[in-house]
Design an enzyme around this catalytic site. Structure first.
Site: not given
Ligand code: GCU
Length: 441
Positions: A280, A423
């Site tokens: 992420s 995710h």
């Molecule tokens: C949010 C953000 C992402 C990121 C994510 C995370 O969703 O929009 O760009 O990767 O957080 O770090 O969990």
């Protein structure tokens, strides 16, 4: 153990899903496109990693290393992540060594200090195979969790998160859970053991494992620049770095570079063979750390998405406008990045160039089938486009322009893997990472 691991992962995924804003049509007042027919033609304006700013083509590896690579690094610094300070702090650290993993590992805990008064530091937890006959390659994991959550063992030094309200560092040893909230990092609570089976598999294959909680280095909220390592370098009276200076992603990546400085001093670690991984925002961080720091030997980037390995010019899922909107994550980047929210085609860089900066070193992009917000296809296309630099440098690119089926890894120097699911990391990803390390590290 597997069940506990699974539950912890689920908790993590749930947290991610909450912040990932999956599949909502409007985020922070900005529409989100999930329609493939409306993504626009990113190829029409994508900058070419092999054409210099003066318009001349890059034809040799020498031109790449001497001219074009430094040029692209500078463009990313100025326009996306922000420069980190030219001068490193002197290397200062304490080490505590004992045994871990039921006696099968040497456990080292290194506290690396970033300033003389020791107020800025990171605690790195390291496991090395006990029977190694020489320095070992290792996986450095950037974690949302405190070190004690990784192995669940006794005697782990606390990691820190930050309280965004009181603006204080919170170090937690006892009492597990996600203290500190997402904004400040997931606390340093005890309990866990969520990485135990991964650590054991790595050790069995002769690899070491190291982990740290990213918020030890810099907080993860707006206004954090006066608190973490970036505070050490602010101009007198300033509360934010200059518009082309480091956001928090660059600060976390700088932490990786400093940790490698330590690895170079440790005779038990082969600092020329350090793989890094994160998911992420930490996936974005390992992409930038790998691009900026040539001593990183391998990058395993999980769901890095927009601002990471996904092509920004492809309008699908999150965009630069969403990332840099004032209530979201502008502080993670150089302030200059926000300039491209209105028209991303003006940006002199894109994710294909970030992939290219990691060449010729092995890079694996890991995504998830339902992680639309992070645009798994956009990451695949960045690898397709960035692959030309791998080829120039004599390494294999993806070898295809067709997205592979889910759960079907591409094990090339430039690799790709999309798990069936959402995710972040799933247990299967760690198995793929290990296989990739066995082949390429
Ligand atoms: C949010 C953000 C992402 C990121 C994510 C995370 O969703 O929009 O760009 O990767 O957080 O770090 O969990």
């Amino acid at each position: 153990m597997r069940i506990r691991y699974f539950l912890t992962c689920c908790a993590l995924c749930a947290a991610f899903t909450a912040v990932s804003a999956q599949d909502r049509e409007v985020i922070a007042g900005i529409p989100v496109n999930y329609d493939e027919s409306k993504t626009g033609d990113y190829k029409a304006t994508l900058p070419d990693p092999l054409v210099m700013l003066n318009g001349k083509p890059v034809k040799t590896a020498k031109q790449w290393y001497k001219k074009r690579r430094p040029e692209i690094v500078r463009l990313f610094e100025e326009n996306q992540y922000g420069k980190w300070p030219a001068q490193k702090p002197p290397l200062r650290y304490d080490i505590k060594t004992d045994e871990g993993m039921g006696g099968t590992a040497v456990r080292k805990q290194v506290t690396l200090y970033f300033c003389e008064d020791k107020s800025q530091f990171v605690n790195v937890l390291i496991y090395l195979p006990k029977d190694a006959n020489g320095p070992v390659p290792l996986l450095l994991n950037l974690s949302f969790f405190g070190n004690s959550m990784a192995s669940g063992e006794e005697g782990i030094l606390p990691s820190s998160s930050w309280d965004s309200r009181t603006k204080t560092r919170v170090t937690q040893q006892a009492g597990g859970g996600f203290g500190g909230g997402f904004g400040g990092g997931f606390g340093g609570g005890r309990g866990g053991g969520m990485m135990t089976s991964t650590i054991q598999s790595l050790l069995k294959e002769g690899f070491g494992f190291a982990t740290f909680q990213y918020t030890d280095i810099d907080p993860d909220f707006l206004g954090g620049a006066t608190l973490g390592v970036r505070s050490l370098y602010l101009k007198p009276g300033a509360e934010e770095p200059e518009p082309d200076e480091w956001g928090s992603i660059s600060a976390w990546a700088w932490g990786v570079s400093n940790i490698i400085d330590y690895f170079e001093k440790d005779d038990d670690i082969d600092a020329t063979r350090v793989a890094i991984t994160g998911a992420s925002r930490l996936g974005k961080t390992v992409m930038w750390a790998g691009a900026r720091e040539p001593r990183v030997a391998m990058v395993l980037a999980s769901c890095s998405g927009e601002g990471g390995a996904a092509i920004s010019r492809r309008n699908f899922g999150e965009t630069v406008a969403h990332l840099t909107e004032k209530t979201r994550f502008p502080y993670q980047f150089a302030a200059n990045y926000g300039k491209y929210a209105e028209d991303v085609t003006k940006m002199p860089v894109d994710a294909n160039m970030l992939v290219a900066l990691i060449a010729p070193r092995p890079l694996l992009l890991q995504t998830g089938t339902t992680d639309n917000w992070s645009d798994p296809k956009g990451e695949f296309y960045a690898a397709v486009e960035g692959g030309k630099v791998y080829r120039l440098l004599g390494k294999d690119d993806l070898g295809t322009t067709e997205m592979p089926a889910p759960d079907t890894p591409i094990y090339h120097t430039l690799g790709y893997f999309m798990h069936e699911g959402g995710h972040g990391n799933m247990p299967i990803d760690w198995e793929i990472f290990l296989e990739f390390m066995k082949r390429y590290l």
